[in-house]
Design an enzyme around this catalytic site. Structure first.
Site, PDB file in Angstrom:
ATOM      1  N   SER A 158      71.374  32.342 -84.028  1.00  0.00           N
ATOM      2  CA  SER A 158      70.449  31.216 -84.532  1.00  0.00           C
ATOM      3  C   SER A 158      69.363  31.800 -83.349  1.00  0.00           C
ATOM      4  O   SER A 158      68.125  31.461 -83.399  1.00  0.00           O
ATOM      5  CB  SER A 158      71.342  30.125 -84.186  1.00  0.00           C
ATOM      6  OG  SER A 158      71.397  29.757 -83.377  1.00  0.00           O
ATOM      7  N   ASP A 163      72.426  41.749 -81.299  1.00  0.00           N
ATOM      8  CA  ASP A 163      71.232  40.165 -82.236  1.00  0.00           C
ATOM      9  C   ASP A 163      69.910  39.760 -82.093  1.00  0.00           C
ATOM     10  O   ASP A 163      69.281  40.315 -83.873  1.00  0.00           O
ATOM     11  CB  ASP A 163      71.770  38.717 -81.596  1.00  0.00           C
ATOM     12  CG  ASP A 163      73.496  38.434 -81.078  1.00  0.00           C
ATOM     13  OD1 ASP A 163      74.022  38.871 -81.492  1.00  0.00           O
ATOM     14  OD2 ASP A 163      73.191  37.255 -81.694  1.00  0.00           O
ATOM     15  N   PRO A 202      73.333  28.114 -88.877  1.00  0.00           N
ATOM     16  CA  PRO A 202      74.262  26.977 -87.749  1.00  0.00           C
ATOM     17  C   PRO A 202      74.364  27.232 -86.312  1.00  0.00           C
ATOM     18  O   PRO A 202      74.404  28.597 -85.810  1.00  0.00           O
ATOM     19  CB  PRO A 202      75.714  27.114 -88.099  1.00  0.00           C
ATOM     20  CG  PRO A 202      75.165  28.365 -89.219  1.00  0.00           C
ATOM     21  CD  PRO A 202      74.110  28.307 -89.803  1.00  0.00           C
TER      22      PRO A 202
HETATM   23  O1  PMV Z   1      77.898  35.883 -80.806  1.00  0.00           O
HETATM   24  P1  PMV Z   1      77.152  36.405 -81.392  1.00  0.00           P
HETATM   25  O2  PMV Z   1      77.190  36.753 -82.852  1.00  0.00           O
HETATM   26  O3  PMV Z   1      75.577  36.760 -80.095  1.00  0.00           O
HETATM   27  O4  PMV Z   1      77.531  38.251 -80.951  1.00  0.00           O
HETATM   28  C1  PMV Z   1      77.357  38.485 -79.287  1.00  0.00           C
HETATM   29  C2  PMV Z   1      77.892  40.222 -79.861  1.00  0.00           C
HETATM   30  C3  PMV Z   1      78.816  40.676 -78.677  1.00  0.00           C
HETATM   31  O5  PMV Z   1      79.311  41.896 -78.542  1.00  0.00           O
HETATM   32  C4  PMV Z   1      79.514  39.432 -78.150  1.00  0.00           C
HETATM   33  C5  PMV Z   1      78.067  40.241 -77.375  1.00  0.00           C
HETATM   34  C6  PMV Z   1      76.582  41.282 -77.561  1.00  0.00           C
HETATM   35  O6  PMV Z   1      75.740  41.230 -76.515  1.00  0.00           O
HETATM   36  O7  PMV Z   1      77.191  42.572 -78.022  1.00  0.00           O
END
Ligand code: PMV
Length: 315
Positions: free
Chosen positions: A111, A155, A104
């Site tokens: 994603s 990520d 998703p």
């Molecule tokens: O929303 P996601 O799963 O892409 O995670 C972002 C994670 C944060 O710590 C909020 C931002 C980051 O760049 O690490």
């Protein structure tokens, strides 16, 4: 034909604080994935076929900042002789790039990073120069920067290596061992939220009172460190998840919908639960004994989750 796949990911601990140099833990979620197939085609040009988003277009007809076009341009720009290779792919013989994903979007499951990683892997293999995980990861991070401004890089790292990672911004990532597999239920609020916005809001809080928020980030960093040790020793991390969620609530990263799902999971018998990722929408995660995973997933649906995934975390 050359194909490549990349999994989704969840952040177990440390989101937001990771942007400020504290450690965070992320793990791949193999139930969802992005898949890319690159094949030679009789048509000239580099054709992108992404039926999920109703896209069928030649690369040059797309704006250069189109998310998929941006990945392909960055990929060619990273090569030592980009023009020759671009011509090789799109000139004398055309190529068709088929992209699909079951992850998703804008929900904290990585994603965008997964599409980038699968695309870079498939393109580099098709050219006969497969890239290492390290190279793929570095390039995927460049692309994350275009979309997210100041991403920590967690990520793309979790997705590129496809292993549990202990991550500190700017340091070599560490793959960690899972002492004993554990079960996580993921609940999706169905609300898409931009990570960029919640990260920006946390930054504004931090700028207004750095002393206060640095302490909160320290606490989260400690939780992530402890969690890594516990996971390596095969111990449960439910309490630490609850503590981490409370601190994310303090920094306004959570939302009513996320809190509702977190409460529902705990009431249904989860050992701990928290939001995961940027927050405000997207996903929450709950640690459960495997035998009650379905029950917790059912309760999450009743409490408003649009989708649930049950996943086992192991090395
Ligand atoms: O929303 P996601 O799963 O892409 O995670 C972002 C994670 C944060 O710590 C909020 C931002 C980051 O760049 O690490």
């Amino acid at each position: 034909m050359t194909s490549a796949s990349a999994p989704g990911k969840i952040i177990l601990f440390g989101e937001h604080a990771v942007v400020y140099g504290r450690p965070a833990l992320a793990v791949p979620v193999t139930q969802v994935h992005a898949d890319v197939e690159v094949s030679d085609s009789s048509k000239d040009g580099i054709w992108i076929d992404a039926p999920d988003i109703d896209l069928h277009a030649e690369l040059n007809s797309l704006p250069s900042d189109h998310p998929l076009a941006a990945v392909i341009h960055k990929f060619f720009a990273s090569l030592s002789s980009p023009h020759f290779l671009k011509e090789k792919m799109g000139g004398q013989r055309g190529v068709e790039i088929k992209i699909s994903s079951t992850i998703p979007v804008a929900s904290g499951l990585g994603s965008g990073a997964a599409v980038s990683v699968a695309l870079i892997r498939a393109l580099s293999s098709h050219l006969g120069h497969p890239m290492t995980n390290e190279q793929v990861n570095a390039l995927a991070y460049e692309i994350e920067k275009i979309h997210h401004g100041t991403p920590s890089g967690i990520d793309n790292t979790a997705v590129a290596y496809g292993k549990p990672v202990y991550f500190i911004k700017g340091q070599p990532m560490e793959i960690f061992k899972v002492g004993k597999p554990f079960t996580i239920v993921i609940g999706d609020t169905g609300i898409s939220a931009l990570t960029k916005e919640s990260v920006g809001d946390v930054r504004r809080l931090w700028e207004a009172d750095k002393q206060k928020w640095e302490k909160v980030f320290d606490k989260i960093g400690e939780i992530a460190k402890k969690a890594k040790e516990k996971i390596e020793n095969g111990e449960l991390i439910g309490d630490l998840m609850n503590q981490n969620h409370a601190l994310l609530q303090d920094m306004t990263a959570s939302s009513q919908e996320l809190d509702q799902l977190v409460d529902a999971a705990r009431t249904a018998g989860a050992l701990g639960a928290k939001m995961s990722g940027g927050g405000r929408g997207g996903n929450m995660i709950a640690l459960v004994k495997p035998e009650i995973a379905e029950t917790v997933a059912g309760s999450l649906k009743e409490a408003g989750a649009k989708n649930t995934i049950i996943t086992t975390i192991n090395s």
